[in-house]
Scaffold this active site. Structure first.
Site, PDB file in Angstrom:
ATOM      1  N   GLN A  66      52.477  -3.144  35.905  1.00 51.16           N
ATOM      2  CA  GLN A  66      53.866  -3.913  36.282  1.00 51.16           C
ATOM      3  C   GLN A  66      55.029  -3.033  37.059  1.00 51.16           C
ATOM      4  O   GLN A  66      54.851  -1.836  36.901  1.00 51.16           O
ATOM      5  CB  GLN A  66      54.344  -4.354  34.764  1.00 51.16           C
ATOM      6  CG  GLN A  66      54.215  -3.154  33.816  1.00 51.16           C
ATOM      7  CD  GLN A  66      54.307  -3.785  32.353  1.00 51.16           C
ATOM      8  OE1 GLN A  66      54.257  -4.869  32.077  1.00 51.16           O
ATOM      9  NE2 GLN A  66      53.938  -2.923  31.656  1.00 51.16           N
TER      10      GLN A  66
ATOM     11  N   HIS B  23      63.998  -6.944  17.028  1.00 54.07           N
ATOM     12  CA  HIS B  23      62.976  -6.005  16.343  1.00 54.07           C
ATOM     13  C   HIS B  23      63.144  -6.238  14.861  1.00 54.07           C
ATOM     14  O   HIS B  23      62.106  -6.235  14.147  1.00 54.07           O
ATOM     15  CB  HIS B  23      63.179  -4.518  16.787  1.00 54.07           C
ATOM     16  CG  HIS B  23      62.693  -4.331  18.079  1.00 54.07           C
ATOM     17  ND1 HIS B  23      63.564  -3.764  19.106  1.00 54.07           N
ATOM     18  CD2 HIS B  23      61.558  -4.532  18.672  1.00 54.07           C
ATOM     19  CE1 HIS B  23      62.816  -3.453  20.159  1.00 54.07           C
ATOM     20  NE2 HIS B  23      61.499  -4.176  19.866  1.00 54.07           N
TER      21      HIS B  23
ATOM     22  N   ASP C  67      57.687   0.311  23.757  1.00 51.98           N
ATOM     23  CA  ASP C  67      58.977   0.686  23.435  1.00 51.98           C
ATOM     24  C   ASP C  67      59.436   1.382  22.292  1.00 51.98           C
ATOM     25  O   ASP C  67      60.236   2.228  22.242  1.00 51.98           O
ATOM     26  CB  ASP C  67      60.161  -0.105  23.926  1.00 51.98           C
ATOM     27  CG  ASP C  67      60.016  -1.577  23.120  1.00 51.98           C
ATOM     28  OD1 ASP C  67      60.377  -1.604  21.744  1.00 51.98           O
ATOM     29  OD2 ASP C  67      59.674  -2.603  23.465  1.00 51.98           O
TER      30      ASP C  67
ATOM     31  N   GLU D  76      48.953  -0.769  22.943  1.00 51.17           N
ATOM     32  CA  GLU D  76      49.952  -1.088  24.103  1.00 51.17           C
ATOM     33  C   GLU D  76      48.981  -0.769  25.553  1.00 51.17           C
ATOM     34  O   GLU D  76      48.515   0.417  25.572  1.00 51.17           O
ATOM     35  CB  GLU D  76      51.148  -0.161  23.992  1.00 51.17           C
ATOM     36  CG  GLU D  76      51.858  -0.060  25.455  1.00 51.17           C
ATOM     37  CD  GLU D  76      52.531  -1.202  25.928  1.00 51.17           C
ATOM     38  OE1 GLU D  76      53.281  -1.771  25.173  1.00 51.17           O
ATOM     39  OE2 GLU D  76      52.462  -1.426  27.101  1.00 51.17           O
TER      40      GLU D  76
ATOM     41  N   ASP E 175      54.555  -8.036  19.639  1.00 49.61           N
ATOM     42  CA  ASP E 175      55.625  -7.694  20.384  1.00 49.61           C
ATOM     43  C   ASP E 175      55.423  -7.817  21.654  1.00 49.61           C
ATOM     44  O   ASP E 175      55.254  -6.488  22.479  1.00 49.61           O
ATOM     45  CB  ASP E 175      56.061  -6.531  19.783  1.00 49.61           C
ATOM     46  CG  ASP E 175      57.212  -5.986  20.431  1.00 49.61           C
ATOM     47  OD1 ASP E 175      57.871  -6.799  21.174  1.00 49.61           O
ATOM     48  OD2 ASP E 175      57.837  -4.789  20.141  1.00 49.61           O
TER      49      ASP E 175
ATOM     50  N   ASP F  72      56.837 -12.107  28.296  1.00 48.63           N
ATOM     51  CA  ASP F  72      56.853 -13.489  28.380  1.00 48.63           C
ATOM     52  C   ASP F  72      55.313 -14.002  28.817  1.00 48.63           C
ATOM     53  O   ASP F  72      54.499 -12.909  29.405  1.00 48.63           O
ATOM     54  CB  ASP F  72      57.821 -13.898  29.318  1.00 48.63           C
ATOM     55  CG  ASP F  72      58.867 -13.634  28.728  1.00 48.63           C
ATOM     56  OD1 ASP F  72      59.262 -13.876  27.441  1.00 48.63           O
ATOM     57  OD2 ASP F  72      60.193 -13.547  29.562  1.00 48.63           O
TER      58      ASP F  72
HETATM   59  N1  SPD Z   1      62.036 -13.266  27.716  1.00 52.81           N
HETATM   60  C1  SPD Z   1      62.194 -11.778  27.092  1.00 52.81           C
HETATM   61  C2  SPD Z   1      61.206 -11.651  25.935  1.00 52.81           C
HETATM   62  C3  SPD Z   1      60.879 -10.067  25.885  1.00 52.81           C
HETATM   63  C4  SPD Z   1      60.387  -9.970  24.719  1.00 52.81           C
HETATM   64  N2  SPD Z   1      59.550  -8.719  24.460  1.00 52.81           N
HETATM   65  C5  SPD Z   1      60.713  -7.704  23.984  1.00 52.81           C
HETATM   66  C6  SPD Z   1      59.839  -6.385  23.801  1.00 52.81           C
HETATM   67  C7  SPD Z   1      60.802  -5.542  22.756  1.00 52.81           C
HETATM   68  N3  SPD Z   1      60.042  -4.756  22.179  1.00 52.81           N
END
Ligand code: SPD
Length: 275
Positions: free
Chosen positions: A31, A62, A86, A106, A155, A158
């Protein structure tokens, strides 16, 4: 330098934040990964043009995605985080003394490496001996681990491109199969205004898998529509968590009232989802 970063979600909706500096900008194996310094929200991580988190408002995301299922289970021992490179969810999970192992599955090592460099505020949860990073696709790992986890946190980014599968029926089935019988999962589950149909499909699917699915919501100003929702997926009612004390450490978003109120849905959406 001062520029506006604009995220265009639909042909009819976009949002922007002011950026002072680009800290990292690279195409990883998976990405387009960027770290920027914003004018108001601190540092932010952007994946494929979509804001994933900022230092200032990530905490609502979070704390809510982690503590709702963790508190419902009570004393979770084994936790799986799908995505979450992250480290923000991991930091919250490790606040629980009952946690013996927190596995983070991940796909992109660069997300972990650059987050460690730029998000010092997460306190390097990776250094905790209970944290275990697996750089791999979550599907295979879930398949190999039925009944193993007290809590699973999905987590994710999109449902676009390679992440679309993480919002599928197949993923939810595998996730529920990987839970212990009283375990609980929470998933990133998009925005009631823009993603009603997707959320409804996911809820219908979750209903066939567990007794007590429910949708809840948090305010995150840098996400489209100013917030994001989560699907709670479990045979254990989320209300059980209201009786559990918060873990040691500081909450900045969740408290007992927010925990309860997060499940109250605007009427148009409640009708759509629950009938
Ligand atoms: N529309 C953005 C949604 C992001 C969701 N992921 C967030 C990751 C944070 N750990």
């Amino acid at each position: 330098m001062s520029i506006w970063f604009t995220e265009e979600l639909h042909p009819y909706y976009r949002k922007g934040i002011r950026i002072n500096k680009i800290l990292a900008d690279e195409q990883t194996q998976f990405q387009h990964l960027q770290f920027v310094e914003t004018e108001f929200f601190g540092k932010a991580m952007i994946l494929d043009g979509i804001i994933q988190l900022t230092e200032r408002d990530n905490i609502g995301y979070h704390e809510m995605i982690v503590h709702v299922p963790m508190l419902a289970v009570g004393k979770p021992r084994r936790v799986l985080i799908v995505g979450g490179g992250d480290g923000g969810s991991l930091q919250q999970v490790l606040r629980y003394p009952s946690v013996e192992e927190a596995v983070v599955c991940e796909l992109d090592q660069r997300v972990v490496d650059l987050s460690r460099e730029h998000f010092a505020s997460f306190g390097d949860p990776w250094a905790d001996p209970r944290a275990k990073l697996l750089v791999r696709d979550a599907f295979g790992f879930l398949e190999e681990n039925p009944g193993q986890f007290d809590v699973i946190i999905s987590d994710t980014t999109d449902p676009i491109g390679m992440a679309e599968r993480l919002f599928s029926d197949e993923f939810y089935k595998l996730m529920v199969r990987a839970l212990t019988p009283t375990g609980a999962a929470a998933t990133q589950c998009e925005q009631p205004f823009f993603d009603t149909a997707l959320i409804k499909t996911i809820y219908q699917s979750a209903k066939t898998l567990v007794r007590n699915p429910a949708y809840y919501y948090a305010n995150i100003p840098t996400y489209p529509g100013g917030g994001i929702g989560f699907m709670y997926v479990s045979n254990t009612p989320w209300e059980n968590g209201l009786k559990t004390p918060f873990p040691p450490g500081v909450n900045n978003y969740i408290n007992a009232d927010i925990h309860k109120a997060a499940f109250a849905l605007p009427e148009f959406f409640r009708k759509e989802l629950y009938g």
